[in-house]
Design a protein around this motif. Structure first.
Motif, PDB file in Angstrom:
ATOM      1  N   ILE A 399       0.846  -1.202   0.000  1.00 51.02           N
ATOM      2  CA  ILE A 399       0.000   0.000   0.000  1.00 51.02           C
ATOM      3  C   ILE A 399       0.885   1.257   0.000  1.00 51.02           C
ATOM      4  N   LEU A 400       2.012   1.165   0.720  1.00 51.61           N
ATOM      5  CA  LEU A 400       2.943   2.296   0.738  1.00 51.61           C
ATOM      6  C   LEU A 400       3.465   2.563  -0.678  1.00 51.61           C
ATOM      7  N   GLN A 401       3.722   1.466  -1.398  1.00 50.78           N
ATOM      8  CA  GLN A 401       4.212   1.590  -2.776  1.00 50.78           C
ATOM      9  C   GLN A 401       3.153   2.280  -3.652  1.00 50.78           C
ATOM     10  N   VAL A 402       1.884   1.930  -3.421  1.00 55.09           N
ATOM     11  CA  VAL A 402       0.795   2.545  -4.174  1.00 55.09           C
ATOM     12  C   VAL A 402       0.785   4.054  -3.906  1.00 55.09           C
ATOM     13  N   ILE A 403       0.856   4.398  -2.600  1.00 48.61           N
ATOM     14  CA  ILE A 403       0.796   5.821  -2.225  1.00 48.61           C
ATOM     15  C   ILE A 403       1.976   6.579  -2.843  1.00 48.61           C
ATOM     16  N   TYR A 404       3.163   5.977  -2.751  1.00 44.17           N
ATOM     17  CA  TYR A 404       4.355   6.617  -3.322  1.00 44.17           C
ATOM     18  C   TYR A 404       4.189   6.830  -4.821  1.00 44.17           C
ATOM     19  N   ASN A 405       3.774   5.757  -5.512  1.00 44.82           N
ATOM     20  CA  ASN A 405       3.664   5.866  -6.975  1.00 44.82           C
ATOM     21  C   ASN A 405       2.670   6.953  -7.365  1.00 44.82           C
ATOM     22  N   LEU A 406       1.549   7.021  -6.653  1.00 47.64           N
ATOM     23  CA  LEU A 406       0.523   8.003  -7.018  1.00 47.64           C
ATOM     24  C   LEU A 406       1.007   9.419  -6.703  1.00 47.64           C
ATOM     25  N   ILE A 407       1.652   9.585  -5.534  1.00 42.41           N
ATOM     26  CA  ILE A 407       2.138  10.932  -5.197  1.00 42.41           C
ATOM     27  C   ILE A 407       3.268  11.344  -6.148  1.00 42.41           C
ATOM     28  N   ASN A 408       4.155  10.392  -6.466  1.00 39.27           N
ATOM     29  CA  ASN A 408       5.249  10.696  -7.409  1.00 39.27           C
ATOM     30  C   ASN A 408       4.684  11.164  -8.740  1.00 39.27           C
ATOM     31  N   ASN A 409       3.670  10.437  -9.229  1.00 39.91           N
ATOM     32  CA  ASN A 409       3.055  10.843 -10.503  1.00 39.91           C
ATOM     33  C   ASN A 409       2.467  12.237 -10.381  1.00 39.91           C
ATOM     34  N   ALA A 410       1.745  12.479  -9.243  1.00 37.43           N
ATOM     35  CA  ALA A 410       1.104  13.776  -9.059  1.00 37.43           C
ATOM     36  C   ALA A 410       2.157  14.877  -9.075  1.00 37.43           C
ATOM     37  N   ILE A 411       3.302  14.606  -8.450  1.00 35.71           N
ATOM     38  CA  ILE A 411       4.371  15.611  -8.433  1.00 35.71           C
ATOM     39  C   ILE A 411       4.944  15.773  -9.841  1.00 35.71           C
ATOM     40  N   ASN A 412       5.236  14.637 -10.481  1.00 35.19           N
ATOM     41  CA  ASN A 412       5.836  14.670 -11.825  1.00 35.19           C
ATOM     42  C   ASN A 412       4.959  15.400 -12.825  1.00 35.19           C
ATOM     43  N   VAL A 420      -0.089  19.625  -4.738  1.00 33.56           N
ATOM     44  CA  VAL A 420      -0.687  18.279  -4.734  1.00 33.56           C
ATOM     45  C   VAL A 420      -1.486  18.147  -3.431  1.00 33.56           C
ATOM     46  N   SER A 421      -2.698  17.597  -3.537  1.00 35.51           N
ATOM     47  CA  SER A 421      -3.414  17.378  -2.273  1.00 35.51           C
ATOM     48  C   SER A 421      -3.774  15.906  -2.112  1.00 35.51           C
ATOM     49  N   VAL A 422      -3.570  15.446  -0.871  1.00 34.80           N
ATOM     50  CA  VAL A 422      -3.865  14.044  -0.552  1.00 34.80           C
ATOM     51  C   VAL A 422      -5.001  14.058   0.485  1.00 34.80           C
ATOM     52  N   VAL A 423      -6.102  13.374   0.155  1.00 39.52           N
ATOM     53  CA  VAL A 423      -7.253  13.393   1.063  1.00 39.52           C
ATOM     54  C   VAL A 423      -7.616  11.968   1.452  1.00 39.52           C
ATOM     55  N   GLN A 424      -7.797  11.762   2.771  1.00 39.93           N
ATOM     56  CA  GLN A 424      -8.268  10.450   3.226  1.00 39.93           C
ATOM     57  C   GLN A 424      -9.629  10.636   3.884  1.00 39.93           C
ATOM     58  N   LYS A 425     -10.603   9.869   3.409  1.00 47.69           N
ATOM     59  CA  LYS A 425     -11.975  10.039   3.909  1.00 47.69           C
ATOM     60  C   LYS A 425     -12.566   8.691   4.270  1.00 47.69           C
ATOM     61  N   LEU A 426     -13.132   8.607   5.479  1.00 44.23           N
ATOM     62  CA  LEU A 426     -13.828   7.377   5.878  1.00 44.23           C
ATOM     63  C   LEU A 426     -15.269   7.474   5.402  1.00 44.23           C
ATOM     64  N   SER A 427     -15.763   6.390   4.805  1.00 40.19           N
ATOM     65  CA  SER A 427     -17.179   6.420   4.425  1.00 40.19           C
ATOM     66  C   SER A 427     -17.729   5.011   4.610  1.00 40.19           C
ATOM     67  N   GLY A 428     -18.632   4.904   5.583  1.00 38.74           N
ATOM     68  CA  GLY A 428     -19.171   3.577   5.932  1.00 38.74           C
ATOM     69  C   GLY A 428     -18.038   2.695   6.427  1.00 38.74           C
ATOM     70  N   ASP A 429     -17.901   1.514   5.855  1.00 35.31           N
ATOM     71  CA  ASP A 429     -16.814   0.644   6.303  1.00 35.31           C
ATOM     72  C   ASP A 429     -15.655   0.650   5.318  1.00 35.31           C
TER      73      ASP A 429
END
Ligand code: ADP
Length: 517
Positions: A399-412, A420-429
């Protein structure tokens, strides 16, 4: 050819479709011919004699109904004699005896002399009928073996088996059936004698046997021809498909499967055409992959070699900037090789996820911390927003690799505002993590393609955007391994939002906590 031979299971006889069909049709014909033989030939006596007995029973019934009206009895007897070529006698019994004077009627359907031959035995036959529940049937030859007429000799009867008929099979001479009924009407007793002939069936049977044999042989020949024709019809398209499959096996991916003729073969051809198309696509992808990989590997290697040679030959060029180029290119190579290894492991299924519970929110926070240096150095701003602490059960490294890859792309691919904005939202389960940049965005038609390995929207190699083209493929593989949903929404010129959704574990907190980096 050798391999093909080895692939065949040993010890099994392989018969062609023609012989298989012949065998099936032959079995069918055999059953058919056997049924004809059984019913038409073997049971012919039975059917023929049953028909005779039915005629006699029918007349007996009609006469029993006519009793009391002598004229009617005489009419019925005469009609029956005419209709069935029978002889019919009806006697009225007086004092328990059969008296010639009480003969009500004698209608002879055949020859008169039969009467002289049979009548002396009537007394005896009447006694037998009385002893046999008033009904007696006997079979008597017309003449004896010496050829003299009318020797009265019972060869079969139903005296021991009241009710059933004495069937005779394989008779070689004409026989008489003598049918005796003792009947009562209004206190008076009558006896009815009927005589009918059973003709020999031997000739007829041997004729039928010949016919059945002849028909059987004809049918077998017909079946052979039919099997050959049907096998040809069935195998022709199969052979065509086989030829095409062989050429496909040799690597000719443009092979067309043309075996047509019936629905199953049409469907098989379509499936194989589809398979050939997919194979050719794979082949193309493979070739693209090799050319991409070799290009991506060669570029940094060329740079490293070039810079090192310059630094070796020209002492003044031995500058920290040039050394940095070599270090950067080496890092790029390492990244590329690592990504390739990761992806191939994921795709081969050899990298199984280590599912453990961890706090995703905490992971996001510490990731941001690691990006701090970069953001300070290059002027990027990365904003993190977390609504509640979310716990998930997943492979944290992946999962860390996923986050890194997505943030790297967003930066690139971020826009001029470098935001770049990273948002974490809980919704239901579930918990949704989305990473948004304000870059150039992705055209709608390219969105399904960006998850393919080595796909780059911008085909021109941009040194500024360092990417292996494998990042999103790795993201996709990992998220699919976790059964997570994911996607991207993007508007050209405005930016993109990549998101993924994971199931939360029960430990997720529901307190509101906002963290900004
Ligand atoms: P790369 O190493 O080239 O970034 P990826 O697999 O990560 O490879 O991405 C594939 C392609 O998807 C990229 O080359 C780029 O064209 C496009 N892409 C990925 N992320 C973004 C983004 N945030 N904005 C715009 N395009 C993107």
């Amino acid at each position: 050819m050798e391999a093909e031979k080895n692939a065949r299971p040993k010890g099994r006889i392989r018969i062609g479709i023609k012989w298989k069909m012949f065998m099936i049709l032959f079995a069918f014909v055999s059953v058919f011919v056997f049924a004809i033989w059984l019913f038409q030939i073997q049971m012919l006596h039975y059917f023929y004699q049953t028909a005779k007995f039915n005629e006699l029973d029918k007349v007996a019934k009609e006469i029993s109904l006519a009793l009391g009206d002598d004229n009617k009895v005489i009419t019925v007897a005469e009609t029956s004699a005419d209709e069935f070529s029978n002889d019919v006698w009806v006697y009225r019994i007086e004092d328990g005896r059969l008296n010639e004077n009480n003969k009500l009627v004698h209608s002879d359907g055949t020859r008169e002399e039969i009467g002289y031959f049979l009548e002396p035995n009537f007394e005896d036959l009447y006694e037998r009928a009385l002893a046999n529940k008033n009904k007696y049937v006997a079979i008597v030859p017309m003449r004896n073996f010496k050829g003299s007429y009318y020797e009265f000799k019972i060869i079969a009867d139903n005296a021991n088996d009241a009710g059933s008929y004495p069937y005779i099979s394989g008779n070689v001479r004409t026989l008489n059936v003598i049918h005796v009924n003792v009947m009562e009407h209004k206190g008076e007793s009558y006896v009815l004698f009927q005589r009918a002939s059973i003709s020999p069936l031997v000739t007829m049977i041997s004729m039928l046997e010949n016919q059945v044999m002849f028909t059987g042989v004809l049918l077998v020949i017909f079946v052979l021809i039919m099997a050959a024709i049907m096998a040809k019809l069935i195998t022709k398209p199969i052979e065509q498909i086989n030829r095409s499959a062989k050429s496909l096996a040799l690597g000719k991916y443009d092979t067309e499967f043309e075996g047509r003729g019936y629905r199953e073969i049409d469907e098989l051809s379509d499936t194989l055409n589809f398979a050939a198309h997919e194979l050719s696509k794979n082949d193309r992808l493979q070739k693209d992959l090799i050319s991409n990989v070799s290009h991506d590997l060669r570029t940094p290697l060329t740079m490293i070699k070039g810079y090192s040679e310059v630094m070796r030959d020209i002492p003044d060029e031995n500058t920290p900037e040039n050394v940095q180029v070599i270090i950067d290119e080496t890092t790029r190579l390492t990244d590329l090789v690592n990504d390739m290894l990761d992806l191939s492991k994921l795709q081969a299924g050899s990298r199984a996820p280590d599912m453990r519970e961890f706090c995703l929110s905490e992971m996001l926070r510490s990731t941001m911390y690691r990006y701090e240096k970069l953001t300070m150095q290059d002027g990027y701003t990365i904003e993190l927003s977390i609504d509640k602490n979310a716990y998930v059960i997943a492979d944290s490294t992946m999962i860390l690799q996923v986050i890194y890859n997505l943030i790297n792309n967003a930066i690139n691919y971020s826009g001029d505002d470098k935001h770049v904005s990273v948002v974490q939202k809980l919704s239901g389960d579930t918990v949704i993590v989305s990473i948004t940049d304000t870059g150039e965005g992705i055209a709608e038609e390219n969105i399904p393609l960006i998850w393919d390995r080595y796909y780059k929207v911008d085909k021109v190699h941009r040194r500024a955007t360092v990417g292996t083209g494998l990042g999103l493929s790795i993201v996709k593989e990992i998220l699919e391994l976790h059964n997570a949903t994911y996607g991207v929404t993007s508007t050209l010129g405005k930016g993109s939002t990549f998101w993924f959704e994971l199931k939360t574990s029960d430990s997720s907190e529901y307190d509101v906590e906002l963290v900004d980096f």
